[in-house]
Design a protein around this motif. Structure first.
Motif, PDB file in Angstrom:
ATOM      1  N   GLN A  39      44.357  35.025  37.365  1.00 34.99           N
ATOM      2  CA  GLN A  39      44.484  36.451  37.097  1.00 34.99           C
ATOM      3  C   GLN A  39      43.725  37.214  38.157  1.00 34.99           C
ATOM      4  OE1 GLN A  39      43.472  37.644  33.098  1.00 34.99           O
ATOM      5  NE2 GLN A  39      44.600  39.549  33.322  1.00 34.99           N
ATOM      6  N   ALA A  40      44.453  38.005  38.915  1.00 36.28           N
ATOM      7  CA  ALA A  40      43.862  38.865  39.933  1.00 36.28           C
ATOM      8  C   ALA A  40      43.542  40.216  39.305  1.00 36.28           C
ATOM      9  CB  ALA A  40      44.817  39.021  41.107  1.00 36.28           C
ATOM     10  N   THR A  91      43.488  35.109  45.875  1.00 34.24           N
ATOM     11  CA  THR A  91      42.245  35.567  45.264  1.00 34.24           C
ATOM     12  C   THR A  91      42.471  35.925  43.803  1.00 34.24           C
ATOM     13  OG1 THR A  91      41.346  36.376  47.357  1.00 34.24           O
ATOM     14  CG2 THR A  91      40.466  37.344  45.334  1.00 34.24           C
ATOM     15  N   ALA A  92      41.693  35.311  42.928  1.00 34.46           N
ATOM     16  CA  ALA A  92      41.851  35.527  41.485  1.00 34.46           C
ATOM     17  C   ALA A  92      40.793  34.706  40.752  1.00 34.46           C
ATOM     18  CB  ALA A  92      43.238  35.091  41.024  1.00 34.46           C
ATOM     19  N   THR A 128      37.898  33.468  45.964  1.00 37.74           N
ATOM     20  CA  THR A 128      38.053  34.616  46.851  1.00 37.74           C
ATOM     21  C   THR A 128      38.417  34.119  48.239  1.00 37.74           C
ATOM     22  OG1 THR A 128      36.401  35.867  45.602  1.00 37.74           O
ATOM     23  CG2 THR A 128      36.944  36.666  47.802  1.00 37.74           C
ATOM     24  N   VAL A 129      39.551  34.581  48.733  1.00 35.36           N
ATOM     25  CA  VAL A 129      40.020  34.196  50.061  1.00 35.36           C
ATOM     26  C   VAL A 129      39.916  35.425  50.954  1.00 35.36           C
ATOM     27  CG1 VAL A 129      41.875  33.193  51.423  1.00 35.36           C
ATOM     28  CG2 VAL A 129      41.604  32.573  48.994  1.00 35.36           C
ATOM     29  N   SER A 130      38.982  35.371  51.876  1.00 31.29           N
ATOM     30  CA  SER A 130      38.716  36.534  52.718  1.00 31.29           C
ATOM     31  C   SER A 130      38.015  36.099  53.994  1.00 31.29           C
ATOM     32  CB  SER A 130      37.842  37.535  51.960  1.00 31.29           C
ATOM     33  OG  SER A 130      37.470  38.614  52.801  1.00 31.29           O
ATOM     34  N   SER A 131      38.298  36.832  55.063  1.00 30.51           N
ATOM     35  CA  SER A 131      37.612  36.567  56.316  1.00 30.51           C
ATOM     36  C   SER A 131      36.386  37.459  56.456  1.00 30.51           C
ATOM     37  CB  SER A 131      38.563  36.779  57.498  1.00 30.51           C
ATOM     38  OG  SER A 131      39.117  38.078  57.463  1.00 30.51           O
TER      39      SER A 131
END
Length: 131
Positions: A39-40, A91-92, A128-131
């Motif tokens: 769930q995002a 991301t969720a 969390t998928v982030s640069s």
């Protein structure tokens, strides 16, 4: 006490990998289909993948096919979700749950109707998928 506990989430860069674990206490996961859901923020919970109890049936959401792999280790009473080639849209909060046992065969992994077909939800683990 019947309980599922998710772990393995975290912060990862796009293209990276994570392995989530869903561990059970108080009962044996071997007798259940187990689903992974996510769930995002601001979105509905959705099914990601499900693995059946005994016949090897596995299903993936189209958005994760070819990138995620679900597996189970009945000795460790744990179901895993191996996630690779991660994208920001992955991301969720990720949850695992067991089926109710009321259906048979592949229907036990009917993720679309998760509110009826799944129970024993864990507390979730943040990815969390982030640069």
């Amino acid at each position: 006490q019947v309980q599922l506990v998710e772990s393995g989430g975290g912060l990862v860069q796009p293209g990276g990998s994570l392995r989530l674990s869903c561990s059970a206490s108080g009962f044996s996961l071997e007798n259940y289909a187990v689903g992974w859901f996510r769930q995002a923020p601001g979105k509905e919970r959705e099914g990601v993948s499900c693995i059946s109890s005994t016949d090897g049936f596995i299903v993936y959401a189209d958005s994760v096919k070819g990138r995620f792999t679900i597996s189970r280790d009945n000795v460790k009473n744990t179901v895993y979700l191996h996630m690779s080639s991660l994208k920001p849209e992955d991301t969720a909060v990720y949850y695992c749950a067991t089926d109710t046992g009321l259906l048979a065969g592949p229907a036990r992994c009917r993720m679309a109707n998760f509110r009826v077909n799944f129970e024993n939800w864990g507390q979730g683990t943040q990815v969390t998928v982030s640069s």
